[in-house]
Write a protein that holds these residues in place. Structure first.
Motif, PDB file in Angstrom:
ATOM      1  N   HIS A  15      19.832  -1.068   3.087  1.00 11.61           N
ATOM      2  CA  HIS A  15      20.022   0.047   4.015  1.00 11.61           C
ATOM      3  C   HIS A  15      19.064   0.008   5.204  1.00 11.61           C
ATOM      4  CE1 HIS A  15      16.681   1.680   1.516  1.00 11.61           C
ATOM      5  NE2 HIS A  15      16.342   2.308   2.639  1.00 11.61           N
ATOM      6  N   ILE A  16      18.053  -0.854   5.167  1.00 13.54           N
ATOM      7  CA  ILE A  16      17.109  -0.963   6.282  1.00 13.54           C
ATOM      8  C   ILE A  16      17.810  -1.622   7.461  1.00 13.54           C
ATOM      9  CG2 ILE A  16      14.913  -1.925   7.057  1.00 13.54           C
ATOM     10  CD1 ILE A  16      14.606   0.243   4.946  1.00 13.54           C
ATOM     11  N   VAL A  17      17.806  -0.945   8.620  1.00 16.51           N
ATOM     12  CA  VAL A  17      18.476  -1.485   9.810  1.00 16.51           C
ATOM     13  C   VAL A  17      17.526  -2.383  10.597  1.00 16.51           C
ATOM     14  CG1 VAL A  17      19.614  -0.905  11.987  1.00 16.51           C
ATOM     15  CG2 VAL A  17      20.033   0.485   9.940  1.00 16.51           C
ATOM     16  N   ASP A  18      16.335  -1.899  10.882  1.00 17.99           N
ATOM     17  CA  ASP A  18      15.317  -2.676  11.595  1.00 17.99           C
ATOM     18  C   ASP A  18      14.317  -3.187  10.566  1.00 17.99           C
ATOM     19  OD1 ASP A  18      13.119  -3.609  13.078  1.00 17.99           O
ATOM     20  OD2 ASP A  18      13.377  -2.085  14.637  1.00 17.99           O
ATOM     21  N   LEU A  19      14.172  -4.506  10.458  1.00 20.89           N
ATOM     22  CA  LEU A  19      13.278  -5.073   9.449  1.00 20.89           C
ATOM     23  C   LEU A  19      11.860  -4.532   9.570  1.00 20.89           C
ATOM     24  CD1 LEU A  19      14.348  -8.851   9.384  1.00 20.89           C
ATOM     25  CD2 LEU A  19      15.341  -6.903   8.166  1.00 20.89           C
ATOM     26  N   ASN A  20      11.438  -4.188  10.778  1.00 22.31           N
ATOM     27  CA  ASN A  20      10.082  -3.673  10.992  1.00 22.31           C
ATOM     28  C   ASN A  20       9.862  -2.313  10.338  1.00 22.31           C
ATOM     29  OD1 ASN A  20       8.718  -5.610  13.054  1.00 22.31           O
ATOM     30  ND2 ASN A  20      10.782  -5.289  13.866  1.00 22.31           N
ATOM     31  N   ASP A  21      10.944  -1.639   9.954  1.00 21.10           N
ATOM     32  CA  ASP A  21      10.821  -0.316   9.332  1.00 21.10           C
ATOM     33  C   ASP A  21      10.461  -0.402   7.856  1.00 21.10           C
ATOM     34  OD1 ASP A  21      11.427   0.886  11.728  1.00 21.10           O
ATOM     35  OD2 ASP A  21      13.555   1.152  11.269  1.00 21.10           O
ATOM     36  N   TRP A  22      10.509  -1.593   7.277  1.00 21.14           N
ATOM     37  CA  TRP A  22      10.182  -1.751   5.857  1.00 21.14           C
ATOM     38  C   TRP A  22       8.682  -2.040   5.743  1.00 21.14           C
ATOM     39  CZ3 TRP A  22      11.841  -0.363   1.398  1.00 21.14           C
ATOM     40  CH2 TRP A  22      11.484  -1.029   0.218  1.00 21.14           C
ATOM     41  N   GLN A  23       7.911  -1.010   5.525  1.00 18.26           N
ATOM     42  CA  GLN A  23       6.459  -1.118   5.456  1.00 18.26           C
ATOM     43  C   GLN A  23       6.002  -0.749   4.041  1.00 18.26           C
ATOM     44  OE1 GLN A  23       4.618  -2.292   7.927  1.00 18.26           O
ATOM     45  NE2 GLN A  23       6.220  -2.329   9.494  1.00 18.26           N
ATOM     46  N   ILE A  24       5.470  -1.714   3.309  1.00 18.97           N
ATOM     47  CA  ILE A  24       5.025  -1.476   1.939  1.00 18.97           C
ATOM     48  C   ILE A  24       3.619  -2.057   1.760  1.00 18.97           C
ATOM     49  CG2 ILE A  24       7.299  -1.326   0.857  1.00 18.97           C
ATOM     50  CD1 ILE A  24       7.165  -4.262   0.227  1.00 18.97           C
ATOM     51  N   GLU A  25       2.934  -1.567   0.744  1.00 16.94           N
ATOM     52  CA  GLU A  25       1.553  -1.991   0.521  1.00 16.94           C
ATOM     53  C   GLU A  25       1.464  -3.452   0.102  1.00 16.94           C
ATOM     54  OE1 GLU A  25      -1.487  -0.478   0.909  1.00 16.94           O
ATOM     55  OE2 GLU A  25      -0.275   0.958   2.038  1.00 16.94           O
ATOM     56  N   GLU A  26       2.307  -3.847  -0.846  1.00 17.90           N
ATOM     57  CA  GLU A  26       2.289  -5.218  -1.339  1.00 17.90           C
ATOM     58  C   GLU A  26       3.712  -5.742  -1.459  1.00 17.90           C
ATOM     59  OE1 GLU A  26      -0.746  -6.476  -4.414  1.00 17.90           O
ATOM     60  OE2 GLU A  26      -0.668  -4.314  -4.822  1.00 17.90           O
ATOM     61  N   TRP A  27       3.856  -7.036  -1.213  1.00 16.26           N
ATOM     62  CA  TRP A  27       5.162  -7.676  -1.324  1.00 16.26           C
ATOM     63  C   TRP A  27       4.923  -9.042  -1.971  1.00 16.26           C
ATOM     64  CZ3 TRP A  27       9.181  -7.597   3.249  1.00 16.26           C
ATOM     65  CH2 TRP A  27      10.457  -7.934   2.740  1.00 16.26           C
ATOM     66  N   PRO A  28       4.754  -9.067  -3.283  1.00 15.84           N
ATOM     67  CA  PRO A  28       4.342 -10.305  -3.944  1.00 15.84           C
ATOM     68  C   PRO A  28       5.462 -11.335  -4.077  1.00 15.84           C
ATOM     69  CG  PRO A  28       4.699  -8.587  -5.559  1.00 15.84           C
ATOM     70  CD  PRO A  28       4.865  -7.934  -4.216  1.00 15.84           C
ATOM     71  N   SER A  29       5.054 -12.575  -4.071  1.00 14.54           N
ATOM     72  CA  SER A  29       5.938 -13.680  -4.417  1.00 14.54           C
ATOM     73  C   SER A  29       6.023 -13.745  -5.944  1.00 14.54           C
ATOM     74  CB  SER A  29       5.368 -14.989  -3.862  1.00 14.54           C
ATOM     75  OG  SER A  29       6.216 -16.071  -4.103  1.00 14.54           O
ATOM     76  N   THR A  30       7.168 -14.147  -6.458  1.00  9.60           N
ATOM     77  CA  THR A  30       7.341 -14.255  -7.911  1.00  9.60           C
ATOM     78  C   THR A  30       7.832 -15.656  -8.265  1.00  9.60           C
ATOM     79  OG1 THR A  30       9.662 -13.543  -7.879  1.00  9.60           O
ATOM     80  CG2 THR A  30       7.976 -11.815  -8.012  1.00  9.60           C
TER      81      THR A  30
END
Length: 399
Positions: A272-287
């Protein structure tokens, strides 16, 4: 997939300094660089060239083991935070270092509404346009011979309707219209360096971008190549979309560059995120699972693009995780350890799509060589010479 167009078959005659054929000699044909542009964002070279620290040394050495093409940032608002004081010296030293490593360098971008210089807003539109053209003069002329490839203008489809914040370039685009603005900046860049490769670049791959390109070409805009962004934070496009996009843009007959590619090795950004820059999270780990998926997806994408005759370049945007939006989109992790995607791509580019063979000349000093198009060292009896194997014409080399 057919990749025969990436190779060349040619006859090479080897002679000594007196022109005598080198008969029955073993000659090593050792590739040093692809003709195809396998690229990556080269932003990490800036701190390394400036400070030479071990962390960035390790990072850039890993980068150079795979890539032959790097993009450097010329965002106006960062490059010239204060009017009249551009960061030319730092970018020039970095570009020169990359060139010394036989890396082709592209500057990104010359004109863009985002990351634009805020100080431009104090001027009227006529003055803004004058300063935009003067900036193009300064960068394209000043870096000529070091950087001869530019994203001239970026994300024009959204430019006149961009409403997140006021900026000078959106004002210009609203006044002039898309095509007229594109033509003015391209004409100036071409005038400044007629031999430069000049790209239009966009994330919008819809029909709107096709219409824009068609209008620009009809207006005589000197576009060298079509740039397509492919930030896939919300999931891999897949073969069907890739082939559909290629089919729509190949009819222009221009080279196609995939200029900004990202594939995630962690959780996928919500749809649902239209602009990728709007997705702001504390951590986004690789798995571990994500890393295996990323490697598979990158391999399929590269194979599809490498097999298309109009695709000339693929640039991964982030070399290391967390570089943009904290996304795990790199080939290496934040601690510089190598991900499966790194090993996969290195094997693909430097082994499967790489030529390192030995041939034996006949009695007239000739040998037929089949090789991936690119730059080579030809070596025999401790002597070597550089050569480009690009076309089919017979070549005579002195060793």
């Amino acid at each position: 997939m057919d990749i025969s167009h990436r190779k060349v078959k040619k006859q090479i005659q080897f002679v000594d300094a007196q022109g005598k054929p080198l008969a029955n000699k073993q000659v090593k044909i050792q590739q040093t660089k692809h003709d195809f542009l396998f690229g990556c964002g080269a932003f990490d070279f800036i701190p390394y060239v400036k400070d030479g620290d071990d962390f960035h040394k390790q990072m850039t050495e890993s980068w150079l083991e795979i890539f032959n093409y790097g993009t450097l940032p010329f965002y106006w608002g960062q490059f010239e935070t204060e009017e009249g004081k551009p960061n030319t010296d730092t970018l020039m030293k970095t570009a020169q270092y990359l060139k010394s490593k036989n890396v082709t360098v592209k500057g990104h971008p010359l004109c863009w509404h985002t990351a634009c210089a805020n100080w431009l807003l104090k001027y009227d539109n006529k003055t803004i346009m004058q300063k935009q053209l003067e900036r193009i003069d300064r960068e394209v002329k000043g870096f000529k011979g070091v950087i001869d490839m530019w994203d001239v203008i970026n994300e024009v489809v959204i430019m006149p309707i961009f409403d997140k914040y006021d900026n000078a370039i959106t004002r210009l685009c609203q006044e002039k219209g898309r095509v007229k603005l594109v033509k003015e900046v391209f004409d100036r860049a071409h005038q400044d360096n007629p031999g430069a490769t000049l790209l239009i670049n966009d994330f919008n791959t819809s029909t709107n971008y096709e219409i824009l390109i068609d209008g620009c070409l009809n207006a005589g805009v000197p576009i060298s190549a079509i740039g397509i962004q492919s930030h896939q934070h919300q999931g891999y496009w897949g073969r069907e979309k890739l082939e559909e996009v290629l089919a729509r843009y190949e009819h222009f007959g221009l080279p196609i560059h995939f200029t900004e590619n990202t594939l995630i090795s962690g959780d996928i950004m919500p749809a649902h995120i239209v602009d990728l820059n709007d997705w702001q999270i504390e951590e986004w780990p690789s798995t571990p699972e994500g890393e295996e998926r990323q490697a598979r997806e990158i391999e399929e994408m590269y194979r599809i693009l490498f097999s298309h005759p109009l695709v000339q370049a693929i640039t991964t945007w982030d070399f290391h995780d967390g570089a943009w939006l904290k996304a795990p989109s790199g080939f290496i992790r934040s601690d510089n350890s190598l991900k499966p995607s790194y090993h996969m791509l290195k094997k693909l580019i430097r082994e499967e799509w790489w030529t390192d063979v030995t041939v034996t000349t006949d009695s007239s000093g000739c040998a037929e060589v089949e090789a991936f198009k690119g730059e080579y060292k030809l070596i025999t009896d401790g002597k070597e010479v550089d050569a480009k194997l690009i076309d089919k014409e017979k070549l005579t080399m002195t060793l």
